[in-house]
Write an enzyme that holds these catalytic residues in place. Structure first.
Site, PDB file in Angstrom:
ATOM      1  N   SER A 180       0.859  -1.185   0.000  1.00  0.00           N
ATOM      2  CA  SER A 180       0.000   0.000   0.000  1.00  0.00           C
ATOM      3  C   SER A 180       0.893   1.232   0.000  1.00  0.00           C
ATOM      4  O   SER A 180       2.076   1.142   0.339  1.00  0.00           O
ATOM      5  CB  SER A 180      -0.841  -0.035   1.281  1.00  0.00           C
ATOM      6  OG  SER A 180      -1.453   1.206   1.522  1.00  0.00           O
ATOM      7  N   TYR A 236      -1.614  -1.033  10.388  1.00  0.00           N
ATOM      8  CA  TYR A 236      -1.668  -1.301   8.946  1.00  0.00           C
ATOM      9  C   TYR A 236      -0.325  -0.952   8.311  1.00  0.00           C
ATOM     10  O   TYR A 236       0.269  -1.773   7.604  1.00  0.00           O
ATOM     11  CB  TYR A 236      -2.804  -0.480   8.329  1.00  0.00           C
ATOM     12  CG  TYR A 236      -3.068  -0.772   6.867  1.00  0.00           C
ATOM     13  CD1 TYR A 236      -3.562  -2.005   6.467  1.00  0.00           C
ATOM     14  CD2 TYR A 236      -2.837   0.197   5.893  1.00  0.00           C
ATOM     15  CE1 TYR A 236      -3.814  -2.269   5.130  1.00  0.00           C
ATOM     16  CE2 TYR A 236      -3.090  -0.054   4.560  1.00  0.00           C
ATOM     17  CZ  TYR A 236      -3.579  -1.286   4.177  1.00  0.00           C
ATOM     18  OH  TYR A 236      -3.819  -1.540   2.855  1.00  0.00           O
ATOM     19  N   ALA A 282       2.542  -0.610   9.766  1.00  0.00           N
ATOM     20  CA  ALA A 282       3.593  -1.495  10.291  1.00  0.00           C
ATOM     21  C   ALA A 282       3.556  -2.853   9.606  1.00  0.00           C
ATOM     22  O   ALA A 282       4.595  -3.403   9.240  1.00  0.00           O
ATOM     23  CB  ALA A 282       3.418  -1.659  11.802  1.00  0.00           C
TER      24      ALA A 282
HETATM   25  P1  NDP Z   1     -11.256  -6.231   0.355  1.00  0.00           P
HETATM   26  O1  NDP Z   1     -11.679  -6.056   1.772  1.00  0.00           O
HETATM   27  O2  NDP Z   1     -12.237  -6.025  -0.716  1.00  0.00           O
HETATM   28  O3  NDP Z   1     -10.576  -7.648   0.175  1.00  0.00           O
HETATM   29  C1  NDP Z   1      -9.812  -8.238   1.174  1.00  0.00           C
HETATM   30  C2  NDP Z   1      -9.687  -9.707   0.853  1.00  0.00           C
HETATM   31  O4  NDP Z   1      -8.859 -10.322   1.852  1.00  0.00           O
HETATM   32  C3  NDP Z   1     -11.019 -10.434   0.871  1.00  0.00           C
HETATM   33  O5  NDP Z   1     -11.055 -11.359  -0.189  1.00  0.00           O
HETATM   34  C4  NDP Z   1     -11.013 -11.158   2.207  1.00  0.00           C
HETATM   35  O6  NDP Z   1     -11.792 -12.330   2.066  1.00  0.00           O
HETATM   36  C5  NDP Z   1      -9.529 -11.488   2.345  1.00  0.00           C
HETATM   37  N1  NDP Z   1      -9.131 -11.761   3.712  1.00  0.00           N
HETATM   38  C6  NDP Z   1      -9.231 -10.945   4.784  1.00  0.00           C
HETATM   39  N2  NDP Z   1      -8.783 -11.583   5.881  1.00  0.00           N
HETATM   40  C7  NDP Z   1      -8.385 -12.821   5.482  1.00  0.00           C
HETATM   41  C8  NDP Z   1      -7.846 -13.947   6.158  1.00  0.00           C
HETATM   42  N3  NDP Z   1      -7.608 -13.939   7.466  1.00  0.00           N
HETATM   43  N4  NDP Z   1      -7.560 -15.042   5.423  1.00  0.00           N
HETATM   44  C9  NDP Z   1      -7.809 -15.079   4.100  1.00  0.00           C
HETATM   45  N5  NDP Z   1      -8.323 -14.052   3.410  1.00  0.00           N
HETATM   46  C10 NDP Z   1      -8.600 -12.932   4.102  1.00  0.00           C
HETATM   47  O7  NDP Z   1     -10.030  -5.223   0.198  1.00  0.00           O
HETATM   48  P2  NDP Z   1      -9.045  -4.902  -1.006  1.00  0.00           P
HETATM   49  O8  NDP Z   1      -9.338  -5.674  -2.200  1.00  0.00           O
HETATM   50  O9  NDP Z   1      -8.971  -3.445  -1.106  1.00  0.00           O
HETATM   51  O10 NDP Z   1      -7.681  -5.375  -0.340  1.00  0.00           O
HETATM   52  C11 NDP Z   1      -6.781  -6.264  -0.953  1.00  0.00           C
HETATM   53  C12 NDP Z   1      -5.387  -5.866  -0.556  1.00  0.00           C
HETATM   54  O11 NDP Z   1      -5.088  -4.596  -1.104  1.00  0.00           O
HETATM   55  C13 NDP Z   1      -5.161  -5.748   0.943  1.00  0.00           C
HETATM   56  O12 NDP Z   1      -3.928  -6.325   1.294  1.00  0.00           O
HETATM   57  C14 NDP Z   1      -5.131  -4.255   1.169  1.00  0.00           C
HETATM   58  O13 NDP Z   1      -4.353  -3.913   2.299  1.00  0.00           O
HETATM   59  C15 NDP Z   1      -4.499  -3.784  -0.120  1.00  0.00           C
HETATM   60  N6  NDP Z   1      -4.736  -2.381  -0.444  1.00  0.00           N
HETATM   61  C16 NDP Z   1      -5.998  -1.905  -0.592  1.00  0.00           C
HETATM   62  C17 NDP Z   1      -6.213  -0.573  -0.869  1.00  0.00           C
HETATM   63  C18 NDP Z   1      -7.570  -0.002  -1.020  1.00  0.00           C
HETATM   64  O14 NDP Z   1      -7.715   1.250  -0.939  1.00  0.00           O
HETATM   65  N7  NDP Z   1      -8.577  -0.792  -1.292  1.00  0.00           N
HETATM   66  C19 NDP Z   1      -5.078   0.351  -1.017  1.00  0.00           C
HETATM   67  C20 NDP Z   1      -3.802  -0.254  -0.861  1.00  0.00           C
HETATM   68  C21 NDP Z   1      -3.643  -1.577  -0.591  1.00  0.00           C
HETATM   69  P3  NDP Z   1     -12.571 -13.085   3.245  1.00  0.00           P
HETATM   70  O15 NDP Z   1     -13.207 -12.040   4.111  1.00  0.00           O
HETATM   71  O16 NDP Z   1     -13.522 -13.945   2.480  1.00  0.00           O
HETATM   72  O17 NDP Z   1     -11.544 -13.899   3.962  1.00  0.00           O
END
Ligand code: NDP
Length: 271
Positions: A141, A154, A156
């Site tokens: 990010s 986050y 960290a």
């Molecule tokens: P979403 O919340 O839409 O997606 C997050 C995904 O992670 C979901 O599929 C969720 O699925 C999965 N997830 C969460 N916890 C777990 C777990 N313990 N085990 C397995 N899967 C897990 O967010 P984004 O698509 O935005 O996020 C994707 C990545 O992009 C993240 O790492 C985020 O930090 C990063 N990011 C996002 C930004 C944004 O503005 N959107 C900006 C910069 C980076 P489920 O709940 O089914 O497990």
């Protein structure tokens, strides 16, 4: 890796947002995709849609915090598609609270999902990725480039991911492994709704205008281009590029900019 046709691609966090868009995009490029996340039903729905369009995809329910489940995710890719050519560590969770007020369980949880989830998947995929001269991508990010106020845990966790992946890259310098850290800026998704507040409950709403953000599909295209070019760092848009550049020359100015931007959010914890 220029051509993803027939390649085995594992995407964590593929039930929504950026991970889902990545899974769909790789499938369109002819890759065999293993989708991981906790919500088995959502995964199966996405995988079924991909298969209905002639693609190859399987869903695998995984909590990336659990090492055994991450091993099972990689085993699924090996069993179904013969190995792992690309691993995208995308599963992630955010937060919004000042460190003064936050329960430390929130920071532990973020480290568990964002950092340890990445480590767990890399551990079991690494031998296959080395054999394939493949790619590991960590979805970090802009908060992994500079500290984002209200997101201590986050930032960290994303910095920790970067340190881990950078070291993995150097250890594998002679083994043909590509390791890329991708830094999307604000992207419209569920991440802010699912973000944890000071007491660990979900925020349930977004403090930002999601319509003005990048789309997950745009992020997916940029990540794929980065893999093709075997980039080390994949910056996406003005926020990421400017942060990376300004940090080198005027970090104190960047501190003030980040404070100002985040203080403008509705209900900002920065008073
Ligand atoms: P979403 O919340 O839409 O997606 C997050 C995904 O992670 C979901 O599929 C969720 O699925 C999965 N997830 C969460 N916890 C777990 C777990 N313990 N085990 C397995 N899967 C897990 O967010 P984004 O698509 O935005 O996020 C994707 C990545 O992009 C993240 O790492 C985020 O930090 C990063 N990011 C996002 C930004 C944004 O503005 N959107 C900006 C910069 C980076 P489920 O709940 O089914 O497990």
């Amino acid at each position: 890796m220029k051509d993803f046709h027939g390649k085995s691609v594992v995407v964590t966090g593929a039930s929504s947002g950026i991970g889902e868009a990545l899974a769909r995009h790789f499938a369109e490029l002819g890759a065999n995709v293993v989708l991981g996340a906790r919500s088995a039903e959502k995964l199966e729905a996405v995988a079924a849609e991909i298969r209905a369009k002639g693609g190859h995809a399987v869903g695998c329910a995984v909590d990336v915090v659990c090492e055994e489940e991450c091993k099972a995710l990689i085993d699924t890719a090996v069993r179904e598609f013969g190995g792992v050519d690309v691993l995208i560590c995308n599963a992630g969770l955010s937060m919004r609270a000042l460190f003064d007020e936050v329960d430390l369980k929130v920071l532990h949880r973020l480290m568990d999902v964002n950092f340890w989830g990445t480590v767990n998947c890399c551990k079991y995929a690494l031998p296959y990725l080395q054999r394939a001269h493949g790619s590991i991508v960590g979805i970090s990010s802009v908060a992994g480039l500079h500290g984002l106020p209200g997101r201590t845990g986050y930032s960290a966790s994303k910095y920790a991911m970067t340190g881990f992946l950078e070291t993995l890259r150097i250890e594998n310098l002679k083994k043909g492994l590509h390791v890329m850290v991708a830094c999307p800026g604000f992207t419209a998704s569920n991440v802010r709704f699912a973000a944890l507040t000071a007491d660990g409950s979900q925020q349930g709403e977004t403090p930002r205008d999601e319509a003005k953000m990048m789309t997950p599909e745009e992020v997916a295209r940029i990540v794929v281009r980065g893999i093709r070019r075997r980039k080390r760092l994949c910056l996406m848009e003005i926020e990421g590029r400017a942060t990376h550049f300004v940090k080198k020359f005027a970090p104190a100015f960047l501190d003030r900019m980040f404070y100002w931007v985040m203080a403008k959010e509705p209900d900002s914890p920065l008073k």
